[in-house]
Design a protein around this motif. Structure first.
Motif, PDB file in Angstrom:
ATOM      1  N   THR A 287       0.710  -1.171   0.046  1.00  0.00           N
ATOM      2  CA  THR A 287      -0.126  -0.006  -0.042  1.00  0.00           C
ATOM      3  C   THR A 287       0.869   1.393   0.018  1.00  0.00           C
ATOM      4  O   THR A 287       2.182   1.184   0.236  1.00  0.00           O
ATOM      5  CB  THR A 287      -1.049   0.141   1.115  1.00  0.00           C
ATOM      6  N   GLU A 288       0.309   2.339  -0.486  1.00  0.00           N
ATOM      7  CA  GLU A 288       1.008   3.589  -0.272  1.00  0.00           C
ATOM      8  C   GLU A 288       1.165   4.077   1.240  1.00  0.00           C
ATOM      9  O   GLU A 288       0.437   3.712   2.234  1.00  0.00           O
ATOM     10  CB  GLU A 288       0.188   4.585  -0.844  1.00  0.00           C
ATOM     11  N   HIS A 289       2.427   4.774   1.320  1.00  0.00           N
ATOM     12  CA  HIS A 289       2.608   5.574   2.900  1.00  0.00           C
ATOM     13  C   HIS A 289       1.640   6.463   2.938  1.00  0.00           C
ATOM     14  O   HIS A 289       1.229   7.328   2.092  1.00  0.00           O
ATOM     15  CB  HIS A 289       4.039   5.934   2.609  1.00  0.00           C
ATOM     16  N   GLU A 290       1.357   6.724   3.795  1.00  0.00           N
ATOM     17  CA  GLU A 290       0.350   7.792   4.562  1.00  0.00           C
ATOM     18  C   GLU A 290       1.380   8.704   5.211  1.00  0.00           C
ATOM     19  O   GLU A 290       1.572   8.844   6.431  1.00  0.00           O
ATOM     20  CB  GLU A 290      -0.682   7.508   5.357  1.00  0.00           C
ATOM     21  N   ILE A 291       1.794   9.781   4.537  1.00  0.00           N
ATOM     22  CA  ILE A 291       2.843  10.863   4.927  1.00  0.00           C
ATOM     23  C   ILE A 291       2.342  12.256   5.494  1.00  0.00           C
ATOM     24  O   ILE A 291       1.539  12.694   4.630  1.00  0.00           O
ATOM     25  CB  ILE A 291       3.840  10.621   3.814  1.00  0.00           C
ATOM     26  N   GLU A 292       2.632  12.504   6.491  1.00  0.00           N
ATOM     27  CA  GLU A 292       2.416  13.885   6.905  1.00  0.00           C
ATOM     28  C   GLU A 292       3.691  14.758   6.639  1.00  0.00           C
ATOM     29  O   GLU A 292       4.398  14.522   7.226  1.00  0.00           O
ATOM     30  CB  GLU A 292       1.972  14.054   8.308  1.00  0.00           C
ATOM     31  N   GLU A 306      12.921  22.609   0.756  1.00  0.00           N
ATOM     32  CA  GLU A 306      12.975  20.992   1.281  1.00  0.00           C
ATOM     33  C   GLU A 306      11.796  20.723   2.058  1.00  0.00           C
ATOM     34  O   GLU A 306      11.346  21.586   2.962  1.00  0.00           O
ATOM     35  CB  GLU A 306      14.125  21.034   2.057  1.00  0.00           C
ATOM     36  N   LYS A 307      11.120  19.615   2.090  1.00  0.00           N
ATOM     37  CA  LYS A 307      10.342  19.192   3.049  1.00  0.00           C
ATOM     38  C   LYS A 307      10.436  17.730   3.623  1.00  0.00           C
ATOM     39  O   LYS A 307      11.312  17.105   2.904  1.00  0.00           O
ATOM     40  CB  LYS A 307       8.779  19.199   2.273  1.00  0.00           C
ATOM     41  N   LYS A 308      10.084  17.666   4.788  1.00  0.00           N
ATOM     42  CA  LYS A 308      10.302  16.409   5.558  1.00  0.00           C
ATOM     43  C   LYS A 308       8.669  16.021   5.889  1.00  0.00           C
ATOM     44  O   LYS A 308       7.877  16.422   6.097  1.00  0.00           O
ATOM     45  CB  LYS A 308      11.045  16.619   6.707  1.00  0.00           C
ATOM     46  N   GLY A 309       8.702  14.504   5.827  1.00  0.00           N
ATOM     47  CA  GLY A 309       7.517  13.810   6.220  1.00  0.00           C
ATOM     48  C   GLY A 309       7.763  12.636   6.860  1.00  0.00           C
ATOM     49  O   GLY A 309       8.733  11.919   6.899  1.00  0.00           O
ATOM     50  N   VAL A 310       6.574  12.130   7.597  1.00  0.00           N
ATOM     51  CA  VAL A 310       6.914  11.025   8.435  1.00  0.00           C
ATOM     52  C   VAL A 310       5.603  10.134   8.009  1.00  0.00           C
ATOM     53  O   VAL A 310       4.259  10.806   8.017  1.00  0.00           O
ATOM     54  CB  VAL A 310       6.754  11.089  10.052  1.00  0.00           C
ATOM     55  N   CYS A 311       5.632   8.710   7.813  1.00  0.00           N
ATOM     56  CA  CYS A 311       4.342   8.109   7.662  1.00  0.00           C
ATOM     57  C   CYS A 311       3.723   7.709   8.721  1.00  0.00           C
ATOM     58  O   CYS A 311       4.192   7.193   9.921  1.00  0.00           O
ATOM     59  CB  CYS A 311       4.701   6.698   7.064  1.00  0.00           C
TER      60      CYS A 311
END
Length: 429
Positions: A287-292, A306-311
């Motif tokens: 499945t696809e990651h659910e990233i914020e 630049e952007k950072k995300g967490v699943c």
């Protein structure tokens, strides 16, 4: 009378067949001077054949008299009594043909006196006809007595060879049967006589496939094992066994046995509804990651951000680039108007970062020093009378507030040049 006719036919057939045998017998007995024999043709059941008794008198003395008895089996041959007569080769004879025992299978040719002595080969003494009741009927001669034709009546019996005969089967009535014990190995085609049973012709039959009209299932096929069926060949009678192909699986719906995640593929399977054993499995894509996402560095007109995300499901961290935005330019504005001698300058400004960009404006074209030449068709109409401008003070064309005509013409090109400069300046803006 029926029995007599029956016997006569059998005797005739036997006599015809005996002709061939008799000739070979006489050839082997050359020491004998006289030959008495039966001749006939081959025949089948139901045929009527002619039979004759003949004599070869090749000795030093001719034959003056002959007597004999012809025997036959009444179950094989039926004598046609109205056909019995003395041989056509006899000029004159005295004697009798005895049919008294025809029903018992015997015909007598009584002691005969022949007017002219018989000599030479194949002199017919008696002819008769038989109906064939059974093939291979036998005709037998006995009590044969012949004498010379001279006055002393010399007995020539001891110098005589006697030959019997069999009416051979003509094999006219035949029947063909096939002898095949296994079609795949071939067989034989046998043609036999229906009257005597003798084999007339034999031919080979090439191997072929079995011919099965109906099959019986002896073992059902499943989706895991082959089945079997049996059938009896209608040609050779052999029992043939054949395989039945396995059935196709009948699968049910797919069921998930391991759900897919954003880090691992999943698994689903389905089971055959017929056998319940052979299963099919297949993977389920991740499945696809659910990233914020959180912006760490804003992008500018010229630099990437630049952007950072967490699943939120698996906790994996991701970093991604924010592409540069590019300038957001406004409209060009004229800073310096161009002239005939120098270029102009125009400028535009980015509405996001304030950076400016400049470019030059081409020089204006030089003003022509002479009036333009017009063609006759383009020249203004010329009146014969010069126009007179009345001065405000009532004076004529030489008034102080009025320009002379030549001066007015010179002003027109200059005004046109000024108008062109204004238009070019606006376009560049």
């Amino acid at each position: 009378m029926k029995t007599i006719k029956k016997a006569a036919a059998i005797t005739a057939a036997a006599v015809m067949a005996a002709s061939v045998i008799t000739v070979s017998s006489f050839a082997a007995a050359e020491e004998k001077a006289y030959k008495v024999y039966v001749t006939s043709e081959a025949a089948s059941i139901g045929d009527t054949v002619s039979v004759s008794v003949a004599i070869d008198a090749t000795g030093e003395q001719g034959v003056g008299s002959v007597s004999f008895k012809l025997h036959f089996d009444t179950e094989e041959l039926e004598l046609q009594t109205d056909s019995v007569k003395a041989g056509s080769a006899l000029d004159y004879w005295m004697g009798d043909i005895n049919l008294a025992q025809a029903e018992q299978g015997s015909v007598g040719f009584a002691y005969t006196t022949i007017s002219k002595g018989v000599s030479g080969e194949a002199t017919e003494l008696l002819s008769l006809s038989f109906k064939v009741l059974k093939v291979n009927g036998t005709l037998t001669l006995d009590e044969v007595d012949i004498a010379a034709d001279d006055d002393d009546g010399t007995n020539l019996t001891d110098k005589t060879t006697v030959s019997d005969s069999v009416i051979k089967c003509s094999h006219k009535n035949t029947e063909t049967k096939t002898e095949i014990t296994d079609c795949e190995k071939g067989g034989k085609s046998v043609t036999a006589c229906k009257d005597c049973g003798e084999t007339v012709k034999t031919e080979d039959i090439a191997p072929s496939e079995h011919k099965i009209d109906s099959w019986t299932e002896t073992k059902k096929a499943t989706c895991t094992e082959k089945g079997e069926k049996e059938g009896v060949c209608t040609v050779c009678g052999k029992t043939v066994t054949q395989e039945l192909e396995k059935l196709e699986h009948k699968f049910g719906e797919w069921k998930v046995t391991k759900p897919a995640t954003c880090t691992e593929k999943g698994i689903e399977e389905r089971t055959c509804e017929l056998c319940g054993v052979e299963k099919e499995t297949r993977e389920i894509e991740m499945t696809e990651h659910e990233i914020e996402w959180t912006v760490e560095k804003e992008a500018s007109c010229t630099e990437a951000g630049e952007k950072k995300g967490v699943c939120s499901v698996c906790g994996s961290e991701f970093t991604d680039e924010l592409p540069a935005l590019g300038h957001s330019w406004g409209d060009w504005e004229t800073v310096t108007e161009p002239t005939v001698d120098s270029e102009g300058l125009e400028q535009r400004k980015c509405g996001r970062c304030g950076e400016t960009e400049e470019r030059s404006i081409a020089k204006l074209p030089e003003t022509p020093t002479t009036a333009p030449v017009t063609t006759p068709s383009e020249a203004p109409a010329v009146t014969t009378e010069p126009s007179v401008t009345t001065a405000p003070n009532g004076s004529g064309s030489s008034g102080d507030n009025n320009l002379p005509t030549g001066a007015a013409i010179a002003v027109v090109p200059l005004a046109a040049v000024c108008a062109a400069v204004v238009i070019i300046s606006k376009k560049r803006k």
